[in-house]
Write an enzyme that holds these catalytic residues in place. Sequence first.
Site, PDB file in Angstrom:
ATOM      1  N   ASN A  23       0.233  -4.397   1.721  1.00 56.16           N
ATOM      2  CA  ASN A  23      -0.798  -3.077   0.601  1.00 56.16           C
ATOM      3  C   ASN A  23       0.467  -2.557   0.379  1.00 56.16           C
ATOM      4  O   ASN A  23      -0.452  -1.171   0.454  1.00 56.16           O
ATOM      5  CB  ASN A  23      -1.404  -3.097   2.087  1.00 56.16           C
ATOM      6  N   ARG A  92     -10.424  -6.339  -4.072  1.00 53.49           N
ATOM      7  CA  ARG A  92     -10.250  -5.298  -4.198  1.00 53.49           C
ATOM      8  C   ARG A  92      -9.376  -4.301  -4.387  1.00 53.49           C
ATOM      9  O   ARG A  92     -10.022  -3.249  -4.974  1.00 53.49           O
ATOM     10  CB  ARG A  92     -11.377  -5.279  -3.037  1.00 53.49           C
ATOM     11  N   CYS A 116     -18.084  -7.330   0.073  1.00 50.59           N
ATOM     12  CA  CYS A 116     -16.918  -7.864   0.725  1.00 50.59           C
ATOM     13  C   CYS A 116     -16.931  -8.270   1.867  1.00 50.59           C
ATOM     14  O   CYS A 116     -18.079  -7.979   3.104  1.00 50.59           O
ATOM     15  CB  CYS A 116     -15.986  -7.434   0.404  1.00 50.59           C
ATOM     16  N   ARG A 121     -17.666  -1.702   0.774  1.00 46.83           N
ATOM     17  CA  ARG A 121     -17.057  -1.449  -0.021  1.00 46.83           C
ATOM     18  C   ARG A 121     -17.188  -0.518  -0.815  1.00 46.83           C
ATOM     19  O   ARG A 121     -16.267  -0.634  -1.569  1.00 46.83           O
ATOM     20  CB  ARG A 121     -15.513  -2.643  -0.181  1.00 46.83           C
ATOM     21  N   PRO A 122     -17.478   0.776  -0.727  1.00 46.05           N
ATOM     22  CA  PRO A 122     -17.623   1.976  -1.603  1.00 46.05           C
ATOM     23  C   PRO A 122     -16.509   2.162  -2.396  1.00 46.05           C
ATOM     24  O   PRO A 122     -15.595   2.211  -1.790  1.00 46.05           O
ATOM     25  CB  PRO A 122     -19.066   2.907  -0.785  1.00 46.05           C
ATOM     26  N   ILE A 123     -16.983   2.786  -3.476  1.00 44.66           N
ATOM     27  CA  ILE A 123     -15.732   3.661  -4.266  1.00 44.66           C
ATOM     28  C   ILE A 123     -15.802   5.270  -4.057  1.00 44.66           C
ATOM     29  O   ILE A 123     -15.628   5.371  -5.386  1.00 44.66           O
ATOM     30  CB  ILE A 123     -15.296   2.879  -5.826  1.00 44.66           C
ATOM     31  N   ASP A 124     -16.855   5.380  -3.858  1.00 45.37           N
ATOM     32  CA  ASP A 124     -17.865   7.106  -4.170  1.00 45.37           C
ATOM     33  C   ASP A 124     -16.482   8.299  -3.810  1.00 45.37           C
ATOM     34  O   ASP A 124     -16.068   8.893  -4.720  1.00 45.37           O
ATOM     35  CB  ASP A 124     -18.796   7.393  -3.453  1.00 45.37           C
ATOM     36  N   LEU A 125     -15.185   7.439  -2.504  1.00 46.25           N
ATOM     37  CA  LEU A 125     -14.780   8.451  -2.332  1.00 46.25           C
ATOM     38  C   LEU A 125     -13.216   8.697  -4.049  1.00 46.25           C
ATOM     39  O   LEU A 125     -12.360   9.946  -4.511  1.00 46.25           O
ATOM     40  CB  LEU A 125     -13.680   8.266  -1.462  1.00 46.25           C
ATOM     41  N   ARG A 399      -3.954 -14.770   0.531  1.00 48.51           N
ATOM     42  CA  ARG A 399      -3.977 -13.670   0.290  1.00 48.51           C
ATOM     43  C   ARG A 399      -2.814 -13.081   0.736  1.00 48.51           C
ATOM     44  O   ARG A 399      -2.334 -11.964  -0.229  1.00 48.51           O
ATOM     45  CB  ARG A 399      -4.913 -13.123   0.214  1.00 48.51           C
TER      46      ARG A 399
END
Length: 439
Positions: A23, A92, A116, A121-125, A399
């Site tokens: 990560n 992602r 997922c 798993r939003p991406i608004d931020l 992964r």
Amino acid sequence: MDKLLVRSNGPLRGRVTVSGAKNAALPIMAACLLTEEPSTIEGVPPVTDVILMAEILRRLGVEVTVAGDRLAIRPERYTGTATPYDLVSRMRASICVLGPLLAKQGKARVSMPGGCVIGPRPIDLHLKGLQALGATCTVEHGDIVASCPRLQGARVHLSGAFGSSVLATANVMMAATLAQGTTVIEHAACEPEVADLADGLLAMGARIEGHGSPVIRIEGVPRLRGLRYRIIPDRVEAGTLMIAAAIAGGDVTIHGARTEHLGAVMDKLSEAGAQIEKLNGALRVRATAPLRAVEVATLPFPGFPTDLQAQMMALMTVCQGVSVVTEKVYPERFMHVAELNRMGASITREGASAIVRGVERLSGAPVTAPDLRASAALILAGMVAENQTEVSGLEHLDRGYADLEGRLAQLGASIRRVSEADRPSDHDARRAEHGAALV
Ligand code: EPZ
């Protein structure tokens, strides 16, 4: 399809070295899109998410070569701005090319990552942060389309319903390195992987202060240079090995485990009765199973990591007493509960919590890993279960873990990877067990 055959084999003993952090590697690979100069990243783990990120960079026109744990990234001729759905849908973390592409190329088209198994798993931020820097972001035909000829520094508050966001902080920080003026990210993620990305960006000539804290300040610069960097050891892999030593018992020294990244894990394992000793550049874990029940709530760093929740739950299934896990980062991240219960665990879900009643022994079973960290949890459970556990769904394990089974086997675990073709049929297995009489 490969499977892991796991059996209980007594306590673990010995030394093991942690790989580089997946990560940290993924956003740092994306950061190489911020420059046209070549970069070299060392300590990159050989996991499929890294291979996918390399493929995404290649599709953008970047040359990527891999030699052992070293990646050479040559972006001199890249002009691409779009990443395809077939790759983004498989990982992602590919969202973290959005900020660098926008900052360097002035535009980006990145397929919207889907949901997922660990929950929404939003991406608004991510979008909020990039819009604050002046980008126009729309969603068209399943793609995020972002553009801005030159980003402008701004004050951005990046807090969501579940706290800070690791990759949104990474995206906005990367974009801000080439923006005009100063950006201040408030409620930034403090995870070591974000701090490591900032250290990588500093090595490229970025001007960043406060990384590792909730307020990061970035002064934009006109250009960045190529990177030579070694990424940090993987705290999730280190934590998984610590929990392995705790569940099986034994005496294991984990080299490369950074105590400053593992405070909450050390605290909970000590509370459960394991002995944790800080050594120079390593952590020693000693335990005599069974351990005691504990309560754990996952939280953003420095809290207990959500990426170790499943593994910790596997440990709790054989602790004495009733443990409670509350998931405060991904309230739906409980796919492993059903599989652990199939192995004889006693876990009940109550909203974002799970109540785990310790049992004396688990019983081996065929199980399927529903996601990356759950795959590690099922392996750990198999190490203390009666008879054999067959873990399938290893594409998840691969992964994010570099040869976890090899490391555990090196410490004495009975664990073996077989492909379907090598696997003895049920008939062969019965013959082996009962001799010729069965023929
Ligand atoms: C990173 O994902 C990690 N992935 C995850 O590791 C890890 O579980 C997660 O951080 C939390 O530590 C990588 O680093 C590649 P978030 P990320 O944005 O950044 C909500 C693993 O097993 N949120 O910090 O995508 C979100 O739904 C993986 O290695 C918003 O609301 O996670 C969650 O509740 C899985 N809006 C919380 O924030 C947003 O725009 C934290 O997620 C973004 C997130």
